[in-house]
Design a protein around this motif. Structure first.
Motif, mmCIF file in Angstrom:
data_model
loop_
_atom_site.group_PDB
_atom_site.id
_atom_site.type_symbol
_atom_site.label_atom_id
_atom_site.label_comp_id
_atom_site.label_asym_id
_atom_site.label_seq_id
_atom_site.Cartn_x
_atom_site.Cartn_y
_atom_site.Cartn_z
ATOM 1 N N ARG A 13 0.832 -1.203 0.000
ATOM 2 C CA ARG A 13 0.000 0.000 0.000
ATOM 3 C C ARG A 13 0.873 1.262 0.000
ATOM 4 O O ARG A 13 0.558 2.239 -0.674
ATOM 5 C CB ARG A 13 -0.919 -0.012 1.227
ATOM 6 C CG ARG A 13 -1.891 1.167 1.303
ATOM 7 C CD ARG A 13 -2.740 1.094 2.563
ATOM 8 N NE ARG A 13 -3.621 2.239 2.679
ATOM 9 C CZ ARG A 13 -4.824 2.328 2.136
ATOM 10 N NH1 ARG A 13 -5.291 1.319 1.407
ATOM 11 N NH2 ARG A 13 -5.559 3.410 2.297
ATOM 12 N N ILE A 16 2.184 1.918 -3.457
ATOM 13 C CA ILE A 16 1.143 2.523 -4.300
ATOM 14 C C ILE A 16 0.997 4.001 -3.975
ATOM 15 O O ILE A 16 0.897 4.847 -4.873
ATOM 16 C CB ILE A 16 -0.206 1.797 -4.107
ATOM 17 C CG1 ILE A 16 -0.097 0.328 -4.510
ATOM 18 C CG2 ILE A 16 -1.303 2.490 -4.917
ATOM 19 C CD1 ILE A 16 -1.322 -0.498 -4.165
ATOM 20 N N ARG A 17 0.992 4.322 -2.687
ATOM 21 C CA ARG A 17 0.832 5.713 -2.276
ATOM 22 C C ARG A 17 1.973 6.579 -2.797
ATOM 23 O O ARG A 17 1.751 7.719 -3.244
ATOM 24 C CB ARG A 17 0.752 5.802 -0.755
ATOM 25 C CG ARG A 17 0.461 7.225 -0.249
ATOM 26 C CD ARG A 17 0.486 7.325 1.271
ATOM 27 N NE ARG A 17 -0.633 6.581 1.850
ATOM 28 C CZ ARG A 17 -0.509 5.449 2.521
ATOM 29 N NH1 ARG A 17 0.694 4.904 2.687
ATOM 30 N NH2 ARG A 17 -1.555 4.838 3.036
ATOM 31 N N GLN A 148 0.252 0.339 -10.828
ATOM 32 C CA GLN A 148 0.855 0.039 -9.526
ATOM 33 C C GLN A 148 -0.195 -0.495 -8.547
ATOM 34 O O GLN A 148 0.114 -1.297 -7.665
ATOM 35 C CB GLN A 148 1.520 1.314 -8.962
ATOM 36 C CG GLN A 148 2.333 1.111 -7.708
ATOM 37 C CD GLN A 148 3.652 0.383 -7.982
ATOM 38 O OE1 GLN A 148 3.813 -0.307 -8.980
ATOM 39 N NE2 GLN A 148 4.611 0.545 -7.078
ATOM 40 N N ALA A 149 -1.459 -0.069 -8.733
ATOM 41 C CA ALA A 149 -2.555 -0.517 -7.871
ATOM 42 C C ALA A 149 -3.370 -1.636 -8.523
ATOM 43 O O ALA A 149 -4.524 -1.867 -8.159
ATOM 44 C CB ALA A 149 -3.467 0.661 -7.544
ATOM 45 N N SER A 152 -5.066 -4.053 -6.255
ATOM 46 C CA SER A 152 -5.776 -3.470 -5.115
ATOM 47 C C SER A 152 -7.280 -3.460 -5.371
ATOM 48 O O SER A 152 -7.725 -3.183 -6.493
ATOM 49 C CB SER A 152 -5.304 -2.033 -4.875
ATOM 50 O OG SER A 152 -6.139 -1.363 -3.945
ATOM 51 N N ASN A 154 -9.084 -1.231 -4.401
ATOM 52 C CA ASN A 154 -9.382 0.210 -4.493
ATOM 53 C C ASN A 154 -8.682 0.850 -5.697
ATOM 54 O O ASN A 154 -8.183 1.961 -5.622
ATOM 55 C CB ASN A 154 -8.954 0.915 -3.201
ATOM 56 C CG ASN A 154 -9.610 0.330 -1.978
ATOM 57 O OD1 ASN A 154 -10.821 0.175 -1.934
ATOM 58 N ND2 ASN A 154 -8.812 -0.004 -0.975
ATOM 59 N N ARG A 155 -8.650 0.133 -6.798
ATOM 60 C CA ARG A 155 -7.913 0.585 -7.974
ATOM 61 C C ARG A 155 -8.424 1.931 -8.502
ATOM 62 O O ARG A 155 -7.640 2.806 -8.851
ATOM 63 C CB ARG A 155 -8.009 -0.483 -9.068
ATOM 64 C CG ARG A 155 -6.997 -0.328 -10.160
ATOM 65 C CD ARG A 155 -6.736 -1.664 -10.827
ATOM 66 N NE ARG A 155 -7.810 -2.105 -11.711
ATOM 67 C CZ ARG A 155 -7.863 -3.301 -12.282
ATOM 68 N NH1 ARG A 155 -6.915 -4.191 -12.046
ATOM 69 N NH2 ARG A 155 -8.852 -3.642 -13.085
ATOM 70 N N TRP A 158 -7.237 4.820 -6.188
ATOM 71 C CA TRP A 158 -5.849 5.218 -6.395
ATOM 72 C C TRP A 158 -5.690 5.952 -7.725
ATOM 73 O O TRP A 158 -4.960 6.940 -7.822
ATOM 74 C CB TRP A 158 -4.936 4.004 -6.341
ATOM 75 C CG TRP A 158 -4.781 3.437 -4.958
ATOM 76 C CD1 TRP A 158 -5.194 2.219 -4.511
ATOM 77 C CD2 TRP A 158 -4.183 4.089 -3.834
ATOM 78 N NE1 TRP A 158 -4.895 2.060 -3.181
ATOM 79 C CE2 TRP A 158 -4.268 3.185 -2.738
ATOM 80 C CE3 TRP A 158 -3.572 5.332 -3.639
ATOM 81 C CZ2 TRP A 158 -3.775 3.492 -1.476
ATOM 82 C CZ3 TRP A 158 -3.072 5.640 -2.375
ATOM 83 C CH2 TRP A 158 -3.177 4.731 -1.314
ATOM 84 N N SER A 218 5.948 1.187 -12.349
ATOM 85 C CA SER A 218 4.862 0.275 -12.000
ATOM 86 C C SER A 218 5.332 -1.173 -12.124
ATOM 87 O O SER A 218 6.073 -1.513 -13.041
ATOM 88 C CB SER A 218 3.654 0.510 -12.908
ATOM 89 O OG SER A 218 3.793 -0.169 -14.131
ATOM 90 N N THR A 359 -9.051 5.360 -14.210
ATOM 91 C CA THR A 359 -9.067 3.898 -14.335
ATOM 92 C C THR A 359 -9.728 3.474 -15.631
ATOM 93 O O THR A 359 -9.306 2.502 -16.263
ATOM 94 C CB THR A 359 -9.843 3.259 -13.167
ATOM 95 O OG1 THR A 359 -10.150 4.253 -12.213
ATOM 96 C CG2 THR A 359 -9.034 2.192 -12.493
#
Length: 437
Positions: A13, A16-17, A148-149, A152, A154-155, A158, A218, A359
């Protein structure tokens, strides 16, 4: 997977941040510059760089400003190619370097009185370079952080960090204009004060370059680079293999570009034309930009929970039904109703939809030319969408006057909403798609 693939670790995480923060900074400068340069071009550049009658000078300055938008697809092609061949991070570093240098050079460009006709020529060259760098930002930055996400849940959230740059950049732009203008006499602002904005942009770009250079690429691209063959010209290849997908995704963003330019380019001027003061119009813009950030977070969360197409469709439908009421509320000469018009017509429509846009673009193209495809679709929409709408709106206003033009302008932008709805319906849902394909 091959053993080489397993050597590229799935990011945490925090990983990603860090990429999200690195990706956002260039987009913040882009939005800051868009607002500030638009104001400076309309109010200062005409008298500083052009030896023409008053209105002709202003028109020439605004045309130079517009060149920075028209040239963006060239930047999308150049830097999309770099991103898909050598890496997302490398493209982002070089794009930000070009952005910082060209922004500084605009701030340093001598006046017409100092060097004659060379002044506007230099301004045009530096503005074109700036536009090329901006053409690299959104599509490649979105690709970088969304890849990179990739694993996740929560793509979309991000990815929306790239979109967060828009309200942040607008708030910084409005704030800096208000502070600098209020701190000096108008004559000093025209003489040299306006250059401060470009020096600030350069300084922030340097910070951004350092942050990006220290970031990782990424993991999706790094795995692809190890296990697959890199295309020799991905930016050209995506146009050969997926022209309809580029057009379809472009139509979606053309509507959002229209909402942006209608509110912050034409809309601000329209509010002043119907009787609002400049301070009132700028305050309405600040409120709308702040609300946009809130709606963007909500849209991103729902894009992850439900899907991308639903979020985009809701925004497009609201834009369709709100286009004419928007002008009706502005024409009511009420500050509260003007705020409502902008918060719904821009804050919600743009913000909510942009929770899914980064996205949406990234997920619609495969890794081999993802940055090129996302950048192409996004940037060509800026030309025929956001760039064209305020021009046509201005012509309609001139032809029909303030009291009649709003109806025709509303109908005109509704066409963009309809095209966006059709494009969204024709595009398969991408939530959960494998980004390592």
């Amino acid at each position: 997977m091959t053993s080489s693939t397993t050597n590229v670790a799935t990011p945490t995480r925090d990983d990603i941040r860090r990429v999200a923060l690195a990706s956002i900074i260039g987009s913040v400068i882009e939005q800051y510059d868009f607002l500030v340069t638009g104001i400076i071009a309309a109010t200062v550049w005409g008298g500083v760089f052009f030896k023409l009658p008053a209105l002709a000078a202003v028109a020439a300055a605004i045309a130079v400003y517009g060149l920075g938008i028209v040239i963006r697809p060239v930047g999308a092609f150049i830097f999309g190619n770099i991103a898909d061949r050598y890496g997302r991070k490398d493209a982002m570093v070089w794009a930000l370097l070009l952005m910082g240098v060209s922004t500084l050079l605009i701030g340093l460009t001598p006046t017409y009185d100092s060097i004659g006709v060379i002044a506007p020529v230099l301004l045009i060259l530096f503005r074109l370079a700036q536009g090329i760098s901006f053409g690299a930002e959104f599509g490649t930055a979105s690709t970088w952080v969304v890849e990179q996400a990739a694993n996740s849940p929560n793509r979309a959230f991000w990815g929306a960090w790239v979109g967060f740059a828009i309200p942040i950049g607008l708030l910084l732009g409005f704030g800096s204009v208000i502070i600098v203008r209020s701190s000096m006499p108008p004559a000093e602002f025209v003489a040299w004060g306006w250059r401060i904005f470009f020096f600030i942009g350069f300084a922030v770009a340097i910070v951004g370059i350092v942050i990006r250079a220290r970031s990782m690429d990424s993991f999706v691209f790094e795995r692809f680079q190890k296990d697959r063959e890199i295309l020799s010209s991905p930016a050209a290849q995506v146009w050969k293999e997926m022209p309809l997908r580029i057009l379809r995704t472009s139509l979606v963003n053309a509507m959002f570009g229209g909402a942006f330019f209608l509110s912050f380019v034409f809309g601000t001027g329209y509010m002043k034309a119907v009787g609002f003061t400049g301070t009132q119009a700028e305050t309405v813009g600040l409120i709308a930009a702040a609300s946009m950030l809130v709606f963007m977070i909500i849209g991103a969360k729902l894009a992850d929970r439900i899907n991308r197409r639903t979020v985009l469709l809701v925004s497009a439908v609201v834009f369709l039904v709100w286009a004419i009421p928007y002008f009706y509320l502005i024409n009511a000469h009420s500050f509260a109703l003007a705020v409502l018009a902008e918060v719904v017509g821009f804050g919600f429509v743009f913000g909510f939809g942009y929770g899914a846009i980064p996205t949406f673009y990234t997920e619609n193209f495969p890794t081999r030319y993802r940055a090129s495809g996302a950048s192409a679709g996004y940037q060509i929409s800026q030309v025929y969408g956001g760039g064209l709408i305020p021009i046509v709106a201005g012509l309609i206003l001139h032809a029909y006057g303030i009291h009649k033009a709003w109806l025709y302008i509303g109908l005109f932008v509704m066409v963009y909403a309809v095209l966006a709805i059709l494009a969204i319906l024709a595009t398969p849902e991408t939530k959960g798609v494998d980004l390592e394909a």
